[in-house]
Design an enzyme around this catalytic site. Structure first.
Site, PDB file in Angstrom:
ATOM      1  N   GLU A 151       0.168 -12.531   5.172  1.00  0.00           N
ATOM      2  CA  GLU A 151       1.228 -11.986   4.326  1.00  0.00           C
ATOM      3  C   GLU A 151       2.540 -11.927   5.095  1.00  0.00           C
ATOM      4  O   GLU A 151       3.606 -12.285   4.567  1.00  0.00           O
ATOM      5  CB  GLU A 151       0.836 -10.599   3.825  1.00  0.00           C
ATOM      6  N   ASP A 187       0.834  -1.204   0.000  1.00  0.00           N
ATOM      7  CA  ASP A 187       0.000   0.000   0.000  1.00  0.00           C
ATOM      8  C   ASP A 187       0.867   1.252   0.000  1.00  0.00           C
ATOM      9  O   ASP A 187       0.491   2.272  -0.573  1.00  0.00           O
ATOM     10  CB  ASP A 187      -0.928  -0.015   1.217  1.00  0.00           C
TER      11      ASP A 187
END
Length: 220
Positions: free
Chosen positions: A103, A84
């Site tokens: 993740e 992000d």
């Protein structure tokens, strides 16, 4: 290149880092999805993939790629995922899609983390994107108070439950001068499962989409 074209370009570029005959770690999100689609013709040339989310697992399976349980895998040479936000030192904010814990686990197992991102994700300092923090539901209010004490403004991600059955607080307003130190501090708050700072284990390589093509940062 448009933003979508940049994402597609870095997804294709990441194929060069896939180790044939080995297990691949695969992340989540729009750029990771493009990578999975680009990976499909190579399905028979890798042993399989460990997915960082149920959505990723489903997309891998639809593309004919064997999905493996991490507990049955002892080595992941490469993990490919988006971000992000990412800095030139390859520290990242991740978790916009809510898969930050898995993740981080897969990234932690992998020997090499290849981050793929369009140019808009490169920032001089982390923190413009609200920092996701996965929390045990009973500890949500306690964790929120601790995040306020750190200077943040936490907001519950309404109507969202992670693959692990937990909730996410998205924290705006944090000054992240030392990402690794803040990552460690937030992780020590009782009730925090994972914080979406990937600095203590950041990316090893960044494939960054730009209007002029793919730029590579980090160890090649």
């Amino acid at each position: 290149m448009t933003q979508d074209e940049q994402k597609a370009a870095v997804a294709r570029a990441a194929l060069a880092h896939v180790v044939e005959g080995a297990v691949l770690g695969v992340g989540s999100g729009s750029t990771a999805n493009l990578f999975i689609d680009a990976l499909a013709p190579m399905a028979g040339r890798i042993r399989g993939a460990v997915a960082s989310s149920t959505a990723t697992a489903a997309r891998l399976a639809r593309n004919g790629i064997a999905v493996l349980d991490l507990n049955e895998v002892d080595d992941i040479p490469v993990y490919v995922d988006g971000a992000d936000e990412v800095t030139e030192t390859l520290a990242m904010i991740k978790g916009g899609g809510g898969a930050l814990t898995r993740e981080k686990i897969v990234a932690g197992v992998a020997r090499r983390f290849v981050c793929i991102a369009d140019g808009s994700k490169l920032v001089p300092a982390l923190g413009r994107f609200p920092l996701p923090v996965e929390v045990i539901p009973m500890a949500r209010a306690h964790v929120a108070r601790a995040l306020v004490a750190l200077g943040g403004t936490p907001r519950l991600r309404a109507g969202f439950v992670t693959d692990n059955g937990n909730q996410i607080l998205d924290v705006a307003g944090l000054v992240i001068a030392d990402p690794a130190a803040l990552e460690a501090e937030i992780n020590q708050i009782a009730g925090v499962v994972t914080v979406g700072l990937f600095a203590r284990r950041g990316a090893d390589l960044l494939l960054l989409g730009t209007p002029d093509g793919v730029r590579t940062l980090g160890a090649r």
